[in-house]
Design a protein around this motif. Structure first.
Motif, PDB file in Angstrom:
ATOM      1  N   ALA A 140       0.835  -1.207   0.000  1.00 60.22           N
ATOM      2  CA  ALA A 140       0.000   0.000   0.000  1.00 60.22           C
ATOM      3  C   ALA A 140       0.868   1.254   0.000  1.00 60.22           C
ATOM      4  N   ASP A 141       0.385   2.274  -0.682  1.00 58.61           N
ATOM      5  CA  ASP A 141       1.051   3.570  -0.680  1.00 58.61           C
ATOM      6  C   ASP A 141       0.997   4.162   0.729  1.00 58.61           C
ATOM      7  N   ASP A 142       1.953   5.024   1.048  1.00 57.16           N
ATOM      8  CA  ASP A 142       1.975   5.595   2.392  1.00 57.16           C
ATOM      9  C   ASP A 142       1.203   6.907   2.510  1.00 57.16           C
ATOM     10  N   ALA A 143       0.563   7.350   1.410  1.00 58.71           N
ATOM     11  CA  ALA A 143      -0.283   8.550   1.465  1.00 58.71           C
ATOM     12  C   ALA A 143      -1.631   8.202   2.096  1.00 58.71           C
ATOM     13  N   TYR A 144      -2.494   9.222   2.249  1.00 58.99           N
ATOM     14  CA  TYR A 144      -3.758   9.039   2.974  1.00 58.99           C
ATOM     15  C   TYR A 144      -4.619   7.906   2.416  1.00 58.99           C
ATOM     16  N   LEU A 145      -4.866   7.892   1.108  1.00 59.50           N
ATOM     17  CA  LEU A 145      -5.762   6.866   0.561  1.00 59.50           C
ATOM     18  C   LEU A 145      -5.147   5.474   0.651  1.00 59.50           C
ATOM     19  N   GLY A 146      -3.836   5.377   0.458  1.00 56.26           N
ATOM     20  CA  GLY A 146      -3.174   4.090   0.599  1.00 56.26           C
ATOM     21  C   GLY A 146      -3.324   3.541   2.008  1.00 56.26           C
ATOM     22  N   ALA A 147      -3.112   4.404   2.989  1.00 54.12           N
ATOM     23  CA  ALA A 147      -3.251   3.997   4.395  1.00 54.12           C
ATOM     24  C   ALA A 147      -4.699   3.640   4.723  1.00 54.12           C
ATOM     25  N   THR A 148      -5.641   4.394   4.153  1.00 55.34           N
ATOM     26  CA  THR A 148      -7.065   4.119   4.385  1.00 55.34           C
ATOM     27  C   THR A 148      -7.468   2.775   3.797  1.00 55.34           C
ATOM     28  N   CYS A 149      -7.044   2.505   2.558  1.00 55.49           N
ATOM     29  CA  CYS A 149      -7.364   1.222   1.929  1.00 55.49           C
ATOM     30  C   CYS A 149      -6.734   0.067   2.686  1.00 55.49           C
ATOM     31  N   SER A 150      -5.529   0.279   3.204  1.00 53.78           N
ATOM     32  CA  SER A 150      -4.853  -0.768   3.978  1.00 53.78           C
ATOM     33  C   SER A 150      -5.641  -1.100   5.243  1.00 53.78           C
ATOM     34  N   ALA A 151      -6.089  -0.060   5.953  1.00 56.66           N
ATOM     35  CA  ALA A 151      -6.887  -0.271   7.170  1.00 56.66           C
ATOM     36  C   ALA A 151      -8.243  -0.882   6.827  1.00 56.66           C
ATOM     37  N   TRP A 152      -8.820  -0.468   5.720  1.00 54.18           N
ATOM     38  CA  TRP A 152     -10.111  -0.970   5.249  1.00 54.18           C
ATOM     39  C   TRP A 152     -10.039  -2.478   4.992  1.00 54.18           C
ATOM     40  N   GLU A 153      -9.030  -2.894   4.238  1.00 55.47           N
ATOM     41  CA  GLU A 153      -8.884  -4.312   3.930  1.00 55.47           C
ATOM     42  C   GLU A 153      -8.568  -5.122   5.188  1.00 55.47           C
ATOM     43  N   ALA A 154      -7.717  -4.565   6.046  1.00 53.74           N
ATOM     44  CA  ALA A 154      -7.358  -5.265   7.286  1.00 53.74           C
ATOM     45  C   ALA A 154      -8.570  -5.455   8.196  1.00 53.74           C
ATOM     46  N   SER A 155      -9.509  -4.504   8.148  1.00 56.41           N
ATOM     47  CA  SER A 155     -10.673  -4.557   9.040  1.00 56.41           C
ATOM     48  C   SER A 155     -11.616  -5.706   8.709  1.00 56.41           C
ATOM     49  N   ILE A 156     -11.617  -6.154   7.451  1.00 51.44           N
ATOM     50  CA  ILE A 156     -12.520  -7.245   7.062  1.00 51.44           C
ATOM     51  C   ILE A 156     -11.769  -8.578   6.943  1.00 51.44           C
ATOM     52  N   GLN A 157     -10.452  -8.542   6.968  1.00 48.93           N
ATOM     53  CA  GLN A 157      -9.628  -9.743   6.802  1.00 48.93           C
ATOM     54  C   GLN A 157      -9.955 -10.876   7.785  1.00 48.93           C
ATOM     55  N   PRO A 158     -10.285 -10.586   9.062  1.00 55.27           N
ATOM     56  CA  PRO A 158     -10.578 -11.678  10.008  1.00 55.27           C
ATOM     57  C   PRO A 158     -11.745 -12.582   9.615  1.00 55.27           C
ATOM     58  N   VAL A 159     -12.512 -12.192   8.590  1.00 55.90           N
ATOM     59  CA  VAL A 159     -13.571 -13.061   8.064  1.00 55.90           C
ATOM     60  C   VAL A 159     -13.007 -14.436   7.710  1.00 55.90           C
ATOM     61  N   GLU A 160     -11.784 -14.455   7.204  1.00 55.66           N
ATOM     62  CA  GLU A 160     -11.165 -15.726   6.806  1.00 55.66           C
ATOM     63  C   GLU A 160     -10.958 -16.654   8.004  1.00 55.66           C
ATOM     64  N   GLN A 161     -10.694 -16.062   9.168  1.00 58.66           N
ATOM     65  CA  GLN A 161     -10.493 -16.866  10.377  1.00 58.66           C
ATOM     66  C   GLN A 161     -11.784 -17.529  10.840  1.00 58.66           C
ATOM     67  N   LEU A 162     -12.915 -17.045  10.324  1.00 62.88           N
ATOM     68  CA  LEU A 162     -14.213 -17.639  10.650  1.00 62.88           C
ATOM     69  C   LEU A 162     -14.582 -18.736   9.650  1.00 62.88           C
TER      70      LEU A 162
END
Length: 308
Positions: A140-162
């Motif tokens: 991910a890019d280190d600018a605002y949108l890159g950081a936002t997309c990174s947090a966005w994807e990370a927030s839903i990632q635990p679905v796989e653990q279910l």
């Protein structure tokens, strides 16, 4: 046929996707902040409250798939610090609620297909020498949108653990008659002006709304699809090329072309101007490798349909 639960179902993508899904015979449940009734037997509404972290248990129980689109518009307002925080939390907190529901409520959900964005990537200048486009494995890019997309994807990632299949679609600039980028590009053209933003050479990785909805449907229907896919056309265009294509179709020869200087755009848009002026060439090879075929692969085919 399946039942698909959609967050953000009243937005540009959600509305188009709902129409496509119901035409294919699927039932759609749209999560809403208030109770609503539908005149279409294939469309239902259910209540959720992201702030209170509550959601209709019956809707979760009925769903075979979840399409996660919820999030405040990135382009809707000027990027104040408060607005940037709203853009981020509207995505991560809604993901948190989905995860909570899937953990605590009985369900038969097979997969979650979540939106992300090509804001994940930086400017083409950051590509390694010899690399022509951004691919899904790049950081991910280190600018605002890159950081936002990174947090966005990370927030839903635990679905796989279910034990749920997770597909993340990094969506490009969406072209549609009903909203998004195309009406904004068309506004000055209606007044006879084809305005190129900055130098006009920046690459735009775009996608026709119908192809985007078809990729969501493809991700639902193909159990082998997992992980991140770029949802962009295989033929990116420059800002100048897109603007001239629109102008030629709307005005014929009757328009004046001009450059809108970068400093003017920065004054108008503030921090958002970085995204408007940067060049981002994104690869669609991975989604094509799944067997997906674009109906509108080129800007010519897309605008022929959208501006007919």
């Amino acid at each position: 046929m399946s039942t698909i639960l959609i967050t953000g179902g009243s937005g540009l993508i959600g509305s188009a996707l709902t129409q496509m899904l119901t035409k294919r015979g699927h039932t759609v449940i749209i999560l809403s902040r208030s109770e609503k009734q539908s005149t279409d037997a294939k469309i239902k509404y259910a209540v959720w409250d992201v702030e209170q972290q509550t959601i209709d248990a019956d809707a979760i129980a009925q769903a075979d798939f979840i399409v996660h689109l919820a999030g405040a518009s990135v382009a809707g307002k000027r990027w104040t610090e408060a607005r940037k925080q709203e853009i981020l939390t509207s995505r991560t907190e809604s993901s948190k609620l989905i995860l909570k529901a899937l953990k605590e409520m009985p369900n038969k959900v097979q997969a979650v297909v979540s939106a992300s964005a090509i804001g994940w990537y930086g400017d083409d200048k950051k590509l390694r020498k010899g690399v022509k486009a951004f691919t899904e494995d790049m950081p991910a890019d280190d600018a605002y949108l890159g950081a936002t997309c990174s947090a966005w994807e990370a927030s839903i990632q635990p679905v796989e653990q279910l034990g749920k299949r997770l597909v993340l679609l990094r969506i490009g600039i969406v072209l549609s008659k009903e909203g998004g980028a195309l009406p904004e590009f068309s506004k000055p053209v209606k007044m006879g002006i084809a305005g190129f933003l900055g130098g006009g050479k920046q690459a735009i990785s775009w996608i026709h709304i119908d192809d985007l909805c078809r990729i969501f449907l493809h991700a639902i229907e193909k159990p082998e699809m997992k992980g991140v896919y770029n949802a962009v056309s295989p033929e990116p265009v420059t800002n100048k090329e897109l603007t001239l294509e629109i102008a030629n179709r709307m005005r014929g020869r009757f328009f004046v072309s001009m450059h809108v200087p970068a400093f003017v755009i920065k004054a108008m848009l503030g921090g958002m101007s970085i995204e408007v002026l940067k060049s981002t060439t994104v690869s669609s090879e991975k989604v094509l490798s799944t067997g997906f075929q674009f109906v509108y692969p080129s800007i010519d085919t897309a605008l022929t349909h959208l501006l007919a």
